[in-house]
Design a protein around this motif. Structure first.
Motif, PDB file in Angstrom:
ATOM      1  N   ASN A  43       0.842  -1.194   0.000  1.00 13.41           N
ATOM      2  CA  ASN A  43       0.000   0.000   0.000  1.00 13.41           C
ATOM      3  C   ASN A  43       0.879   1.245   0.000  1.00 13.41           C
ATOM      4  N   SER A  44       0.391   2.280  -0.654  1.00 13.94           N
ATOM      5  CA  SER A  44       1.111   3.539  -0.737  1.00 13.94           C
ATOM      6  C   SER A  44       0.166   4.677  -0.330  1.00 13.94           C
ATOM      7  N   ALA A  45       0.677   5.645   0.433  1.00 10.92           N
ATOM      8  CA  ALA A  45      -0.138   6.777   0.881  1.00 10.92           C
ATOM      9  C   ALA A  45       0.607   8.080   0.625  1.00 10.92           C
ATOM     10  N   TYR A  46      -0.137   9.122   0.251  1.00 11.52           N
ATOM     11  CA  TYR A  46       0.422  10.454   0.002  1.00 11.52           C
ATOM     12  C   TYR A  46      -0.490  11.491   0.631  1.00 11.52           C
ATOM     13  N   TYR A  47       0.101  12.504   1.244  1.00 11.15           N
ATOM     14  CA  TYR A  47      -0.699  13.627   1.743  1.00 11.15           C
ATOM     15  C   TYR A  47       0.136  14.897   1.713  1.00 11.15           C
ATOM     16  N   GLY A  48      -0.561  16.027   1.645  1.00  6.59           N
ATOM     17  CA  GLY A  48       0.142  17.302   1.573  1.00  6.59           C
ATOM     18  C   GLY A  48      -0.832  18.464   1.543  1.00  6.59           C
ATOM     19  N   GLY A  49      -0.293  19.665   1.403  1.00  6.39           N
ATOM     20  CA  GLY A  49      -1.092  20.882   1.352  1.00  6.39           C
ATOM     21  C   GLY A  49      -0.197  22.078   1.098  1.00  6.39           C
ATOM     22  N   GLN A  50      -0.803  23.220   0.810  1.00  6.63           N
ATOM     23  CA  GLN A  50      -0.001  24.404   0.557  1.00  6.63           C
ATOM     24  C   GLN A  50      -0.776  25.676   0.885  1.00  6.63           C
ATOM     25  N   ILE A  51      -0.027  26.756   1.101  1.00  4.29           N
ATOM     26  CA  ILE A  51      -0.571  28.093   1.313  1.00  4.29           C
ATOM     27  C   ILE A  51      -0.068  28.977   0.180  1.00  4.29           C
ATOM     28  N   LEU A  52      -0.963  29.724  -0.451  1.00 11.03           N
ATOM     29  CA  LEU A  52      -0.628  30.564  -1.589  1.00 11.03           C
ATOM     30  C   LEU A  52      -0.961  32.020  -1.277  1.00 11.03           C
ATOM     31  N   VAL A  53       0.017  32.903  -1.485  1.00 13.36           N
ATOM     32  CA  VAL A  53      -0.188  34.346  -1.365  1.00 13.36           C
ATOM     33  C   VAL A  53       0.160  34.961  -2.711  1.00 13.36           C
ATOM     34  N   ALA A  54      -0.767  35.720  -3.310  1.00 14.49           N
ATOM     35  CA  ALA A  54      -0.547  36.273  -4.638  1.00 14.49           C
ATOM     36  C   ALA A  54      -1.387  37.534  -4.822  1.00 14.49           C
ATOM     37  N   TYR A  55      -1.111  38.224  -5.914  1.00 15.43           N
ATOM     38  CA  TYR A  55      -1.983  39.320  -6.309  1.00 15.43           C
ATOM     39  C   TYR A  55      -1.976  39.460  -7.824  1.00 15.43           C
ATOM     40  N   ASP A  56      -3.110  39.914  -8.363  1.00 18.64           N
ATOM     41  CA  ASP A  56      -3.263  40.147  -9.791  1.00 18.64           C
ATOM     42  C   ASP A  56      -3.050  41.629 -10.079  1.00 18.64           C
ATOM     43  N   ALA A  57      -2.109  41.930 -10.967  1.00 14.86           N
ATOM     44  CA  ALA A  57      -1.826  43.308 -11.345  1.00 14.86           C
ATOM     45  C   ALA A  57      -2.156  43.484 -12.825  1.00 14.86           C
ATOM     46  N   LYS A  58      -3.142  44.312 -13.132  1.00 15.87           N
ATOM     47  CA  LYS A  58      -3.511  44.579 -14.514  1.00 15.87           C
ATOM     48  C   LYS A  58      -2.617  45.692 -15.034  1.00 15.87           C
ATOM     49  N   ILE A  59      -1.634  45.321 -15.881  1.00 20.08           N
ATOM     50  CA  ILE A  59      -0.652  46.306 -16.326  1.00 20.08           C
ATOM     51  C   ILE A  59      -1.031  46.932 -17.669  1.00 20.08           C
TER      52      ILE A  59
END
Length: 206
Positions: A43-59
């Protein structure tokens, strides 16, 4: 115009059951066919997660720049197994250490959009990301043949830094509800590993 956002993505979990059959050559004295089949399952198991900080700049009116920073954690673990089915070539495989990694990711995406009179929307994109390992353990696996006093021990290669540069174009046809994505990525790692990856995806909405 700027749009800031913080995205805390929930944890992910995956599990799988694997069954493996492998032919091993033996003398015809041992088996008249000259081979035996070794079987094992784990048997194989995987787990994880992430936090994302971003912003959209209309140039520009048709261009969007999205810088972002991510913190990602992932871990995997495989159970050991003992093969059966051969006289003296069964492997005993042990996963002596689970693998896990924490990564810091920084980069940006630049997108534009063009809408033709025929109802075709094209979204070209260029992106660049740096992946930096912040710590973790490499998985260690030992494999031992029946009757062998010393096992083979292997450790996966750890990549501390990885760069990803890529281009893509997303073509959407509104009338036919078709969507096609053509992408190319160049991947370079600190250990000298290099890869060129191209992909073509076609989706039809019903």
């Amino acid at each position: 115009m700027y749009y800031h956002y913080l995205n805390v993505l929930g944890s992910t979990f995956g599990s799988s059951a694997v069954k493996n059959n492998s032919k091993r050559l033996v003398s015809k004295i041992t088996d008249k066919n000259g081979f035996q089949t070794a079987s094992g399952k784990y048997n194989s198991a995987y787990y994880g997660g992430q936090i994302l900080v971003a912003y959209d700049a209309k140039i520009l009116d048709t261009m969007l720049l999205t810088p972002q920073i991510r913190l990602r954690y992932s871990a995997s673990n495989n159970t050991g197994y003992t093969e059966t089915g051969t006289t003296n070539q069964n492997l005993v495989v042990k996963n002596t250490k689970a693998s896990n990694d924490t990564q810091g990711i920084i980069g940006a995406r630049l997108q534009s959009s063009y809408n033709s009179q025929q109802g075709v929307l094209m979204i070209p994109e260029a992106h660049a990301f740096l992946y930096q390992s912040l710590g973790g353990n490499q998985g260690t696996v030992s494999a031992q043949l029946s009757g062998m006093p010393i096992p083979f021990v292997g450790t996966s290669i750890k990549i501390n830094t990885l760069w990803n540069l890529g281009l893509s174009v997303n073509v959407k046809q509104n009338q036919t509800k078709r969507n096609m994505v053509l992408a190319y990525d160049a991947i370079m790692a600190s250990n000298g590993y290099k890869a060129n990856v191209g992909s073509l995806k076609v989706r039809v909405n019903f």
